[in-house]
Design an enzyme around this catalytic site. Structure first.
Site, PDB file in Angstrom:
ATOM      1  N   GLY A  65       0.815  -1.213   0.000  1.00  0.00           N
ATOM      2  CA  GLY A  65       0.000   0.000   0.000  1.00  0.00           C
ATOM      3  C   GLY A  65       0.849   1.264   0.000  1.00  0.00           C
ATOM      4  O   GLY A  65       1.957   1.278   0.536  1.00  0.00           O
ATOM      5  N   ARG A 105       1.043  -5.746  -4.888  1.00  0.00           N
ATOM      6  CA  ARG A 105       1.051  -6.648  -3.734  1.00  0.00           C
ATOM      7  C   ARG A 105       1.494  -8.076  -4.072  1.00  0.00           C
ATOM      8  O   ARG A 105       1.321  -8.984  -3.259  1.00  0.00           O
ATOM      9  CB  ARG A 105      -0.333  -6.671  -3.082  1.00  0.00           C
ATOM     10  CG  ARG A 105      -0.724  -5.357  -2.407  1.00  0.00           C
ATOM     11  CD  ARG A 105      -1.859  -5.561  -1.426  1.00  0.00           C
ATOM     12  NE  ARG A 105      -2.304  -4.310  -0.818  1.00  0.00           N
ATOM     13  CZ  ARG A 105      -1.730  -3.735   0.232  1.00  0.00           C
ATOM     14  NH1 ARG A 105      -0.681  -4.289   0.788  1.00  0.00           N
ATOM     15  NH2 ARG A 105      -2.206  -2.605   0.726  1.00  0.00           N
ATOM     16  N   LYS A 139       8.305   0.635   5.419  1.00  0.00           N
ATOM     17  CA  LYS A 139       7.176   1.453   4.960  1.00  0.00           C
ATOM     18  C   LYS A 139       5.859   0.920   5.495  1.00  0.00           C
ATOM     19  O   LYS A 139       5.708  -0.289   5.594  1.00  0.00           O
ATOM     20  CB  LYS A 139       7.148   1.397   3.429  1.00  0.00           C
ATOM     21  CG  LYS A 139       5.938   1.981   2.786  1.00  0.00           C
ATOM     22  CD  LYS A 139       5.199   1.008   1.845  1.00  0.00           C
ATOM     23  CE  LYS A 139       4.480  -0.096   2.536  1.00  0.00           C
ATOM     24  NZ  LYS A 139       3.501  -0.823   1.724  1.00  0.00           N
ATOM     25  N   THR A 140       4.946   1.704   5.869  1.00  0.00           N
ATOM     26  CA  THR A 140       3.517   1.433   6.031  1.00  0.00           C
ATOM     27  C   THR A 140       2.882   2.507   6.897  1.00  0.00           C
ATOM     28  O   THR A 140       3.421   2.874   7.950  1.00  0.00           O
ATOM     29  CB  THR A 140       3.164   0.039   6.620  1.00  0.00           C
ATOM     30  OG1 THR A 140       1.740  -0.031   6.770  1.00  0.00           O
ATOM     31  CG2 THR A 140       3.800  -0.259   7.970  1.00  0.00           C
ATOM     32  N   ASP A 200       0.369   2.004   8.515  1.00  0.00           N
ATOM     33  CA  ASP A 200      -0.262   1.326   9.651  1.00  0.00           C
ATOM     34  C   ASP A 200       0.551   1.436  10.939  1.00  0.00           C
ATOM     35  O   ASP A 200       0.022   1.228  12.024  1.00  0.00           O
ATOM     36  CB  ASP A 200      -0.469  -0.164   9.344  1.00  0.00           C
ATOM     37  CG  ASP A 200      -1.382  -0.380   8.146  1.00  0.00           C
ATOM     38  OD1 ASP A 200      -2.024   0.589   7.717  1.00  0.00           O
ATOM     39  OD2 ASP A 200      -1.451  -1.515   7.656  1.00  0.00           O
TER      40      ASP A 200
END
Ligand code: FBP
Length: 552
Positions: free
Chosen positions: A81, A145, A202-203, A205
């Site tokens: 993402g 993904r 990375k993220t 979240d």
């Protein structure tokens, strides 16, 4: 191409590097630390990664350059993402590589890991790179993904590297992508290819974090963007005084995003999935918890409020996850066709009633019909319910409505309850990176090249001391295997980077816990406003509350 004035201004922004990286490779030496082990299951991880396990943590410092002098051809991919700052990782990598040797080259493989398999790439040059400096998005080369995890895929990647003379690959991704980076690094090492693999965390979240990774990039900008919007909604609520806003925020299973937004905006309610699981809360208990706030505020004439719902919360409600498992069973294989062939919802309902246990049927029965139907419509390619698509913000407001109706009948509540629903996710993933993310990402990319130049393989680019000004940040690298343990995935034991959920004894959660009772009843909203890129440092370069609380 038409561009906004902000974009134009951001092209000129010079990201701040840690002091020790500021003069480039000429002035950088390595300080090696201790040999590492893994987060758990050391023997098993060691056996799976015989060539890359146990390497030393390293820190860069100012000093005599002793790195190798070979020409570097580096490949980079963006995986998973979008997260604000991804472009700057690539810009930092490019600048470090070119300033070390103008002959060096950077290949960008397109659309995520699949780009490496399909040998679909561009070779970056100044003109191309300059159009993406300090901008949001992953459109510089696209993302995807597809997972790189099988030996067949690795063999193809090795061929692609050989074809272009690629000496190193940088994988910009979350926990799964970096796990796969470690497996690829081991493959290259065990096949004597000499290709190095470096990961970058990375993220949005925030769940790729541990004692080495202080935060993943993108979390800062995404949460600031959501917090701005939540603050704006809260101010509207406090102006109109007639709506309760139920706001779901992205973040997958972990509640870091929800918690950070709560710390920024001080809503009346913020659910924390990890707490729901720890306390084994039922849907009814959660609804009562929210209804208590609605009732107490109504008693003071405040028929409005803000409730933040983390994306993954329903998975953490024990009775709900049992229900999901039973539904997956109920529709396994050809049973799904039989179910879909039933002509009306009543027929389907009768089929469900027959198939579920009494306990799960009780849970199913209290769900609003829209959610009940969603559970049978949204399936992933394996036929499982897609829990992340469940509109939990609507689910909880409907359950609260029922609770309030009962309380009205009992005479304990006499307010008005008008809920409005929001889902904040995609709004934040490609925002212009904050100064923090611009600087952090550029540093991660720049540092990744230093790790390549010094010959490291299977390392994560590590920038730490992040709550301090960028000048004081510490640059170095950590073997990815140090963050791994064995987990059961799809019925198999797999080496993976441990996902970081919100810890209930962490300082950010404790701070929230201390204040939430007051926030639930009084109106304590904070309105953070939009991310500022130009102006006083204490406004523009501020990090997240989570990081500030964790580090001070
Ligand atoms: P990553 O884990 O790949 O960084 O993605 C994060 C995320 O934004 C989650 O918060 C969200 O659940 C998911 O991606 C949405 O995925 P998609 O972009 O495929 O809809």
């Amino acid at each position: 191409m038409e561009i906004s004035l902000l974009q134009k201004a951001r092209y000129a922004y010079v990201p701040k590097l840690p002091e020790m990286l500021r003069n480039g490779i000429a002035d950088i030496s390595v300080l090696e630390g201790e040999e590492t082990t893994s987060a758990a299951d050391c023997e098993k991880i060691k056996a799976l990664f015989p060539n890359t396990y146990g390497k030393r943590e390293i820190v860069f410092q100012k000093g005599q350059n002793t790195s190798k002098t070979q020409k570097q051809i580096v490949g980079v991919i963006l995986s998973g993402g979008q997260a604000p700052g991804g472009h700057n990782v690539i810009c930092g990598l490019y600048d470090a590589l070119k300033s070390t040797n103008p002959e060096n080259e950077l290949y960008g493989f397109k659309n995520g890991p699949i780009g490496l398999i399909e040998d679909n790439y561009i070779v970056f040059n100044d003109d191309y790179i300059n159009e993406y400096r300090n901008t949001g998005g992953f459109d510089i080369i696209g993302s995807g993904r597809t997972k790189l995890e099988t030996n067949e895929q690795f063999a193809i990647v090795a061929e692609v590297c050989k074809k272009h003379g690629i000496t190193a690959i940088v994988i910009i991704g979350g926990d799964d992508s970096n796990t796969n980076a470690a497996v690829l690094a081991e493959y290259f090492a065990s096949h004597n290819t000499s290709v190095q693999v470096i990961g970058c965390p990375k993220t949005i979240d925030g769940d790729l974090k541990n004692e080495d990774i202080e935060c993943s990039f993108g979390f800062d900008t995404a949460t600031k963007t959501y917090s701005e919007l939540i603050g704006n909604i809260a101010r509207d609520a406090n102006s109109a005084k007639k709506y309760w806003h139920f706001i779901k925020v992205m973040g997958r299973s972990a509640s870091h995003v929800a918690l950070e937004c709560a710390l920024e905006t001080q809503p009346n309610i913020c659910l924390i999935s990890e707490e729901v699981a720890a306390k084994k809360m039922s849907l009814s208990q959660i609804a009562d918890y929210i209804a208590d706030s609605v009732e107490k505020r109504a008693a003071q004439g405040m028929n409005f409020g803000i409730a933040i719902i983390p994306e993954g919360v329903v998975e953490f409600v024990p009775e709900f996850s049992v229900l999901i498992q039973e539904i997956n069973e109920l529709l396994a294989g050809s049973k799904a066709d039989a179910f879909n062939a039933l002509p009306t919802w009543n027929d389907k309902y009768a089929y469900i009633e027959k198939g579920l246990t009494k306990e799960s049927m009780e849970v199913f029965a209290i769900l609003p019909q829209g959610i009940q139907q969603q559970l049978f419509l949204e399936r992933d390619p394996h036929g499982n319910v897609q829990v992340s698509l469940i509109e939990s913000e609507k689910l909880f407001s409907a359950l609260v409505k029922d609770k309030l109706a009962a309380r009205k009948q009992a005479g304990t509540y006499n307010g008005k309850f008008n809920p409005i629903h929001h889902f904040l996710g995609y709004e934040g993933r490609c925002a212009f990176p904050s100064n923090f993310d611009s600087d952090y990402c550029y540093s991660l990319g720049y540092n990744a090249f230093m790790l390549i130049q010094y010959g490291y393989n299977g390392y994560l680019s590590k920038i730490s001391n992040l709550s301090k000004p960028a000048k004081e940040w510490i640059a170095g690298g950590m073997p990815i295997t140090k963050m791994m343990n064995i987990e059961r995935r799809h019925g198999e034991d797999k080496p993976v980077i441990k996902k970081a959920l919100v810890e209930l004894d962490s300082k950010p959660f404790k701070f929230f816990e201390t204040h939430r009772e007051t926030w639930a009843v009084d109106t304590c909203f904070v309105y953070p406003g939009a991310i500022q890129y130009y102006g006083p440092v204490e406004v523009c370069d501020i990090t997240t509350k989570t990081l500030a609380l964790e580090q001070n």
